[in-house]
Design a protein around this motif. Structure first.
Motif: not given
Length: 107
Positions: A56, A58, A72-74, A81
């Motif tokens: 995770t 950001y 925001w990337k997770c 993803t």
């Protein structure tokens, strides 16, 4: 820090300066100044990127045109993803914000 002068597709010359600082292994702070040489336009952007854990992260940035952007990337599963992003003009809050979502799958 680097300084460069480039010719972009619209044939407008500009000068660009950027600075990046890594206060910790997971956090990056940066600033950029772009000046168009054929007009009195200068844009200043400051931003922060942070990796919260192995999956995770950001990013947040604000520019001199009062545009605030966040991402925001997770990685929810191995190879999958989810990315959420938003952009709002803080000088014109009566206008709608831009929102986006992306779901990416890898083999």
């Amino acid at each position: 820090m680097f300084v460069e002068v480039e010719l972009i597709p619209a044939y407008v010359w500009f000068a660009q300066m950027a600075y990046v600082h890594h206060p910790s292994g997971a956090r990056t702070i940066g600033a950029e100044v772009v000046h168009k040489l054929n007009s009195p336009t200068t844009t200043v952007t400051v931003g922060l990127a942070e990796k919260l854990d192995s999956a995770t992260s950001y990013k947040v940035k604000m520019d001199s045109n009062y545009v605030l952007s966040a991402l925001w990337k997770c990685e929810v599963r191995k190879g999958t993803t989810v990315t959420l992003c938003s952009e709002v003009n803080t000088k014109a809050l009566d206008k709608a914000a831009k929102l986006g979502i992306n779901l990416a799958f890898k083999n």
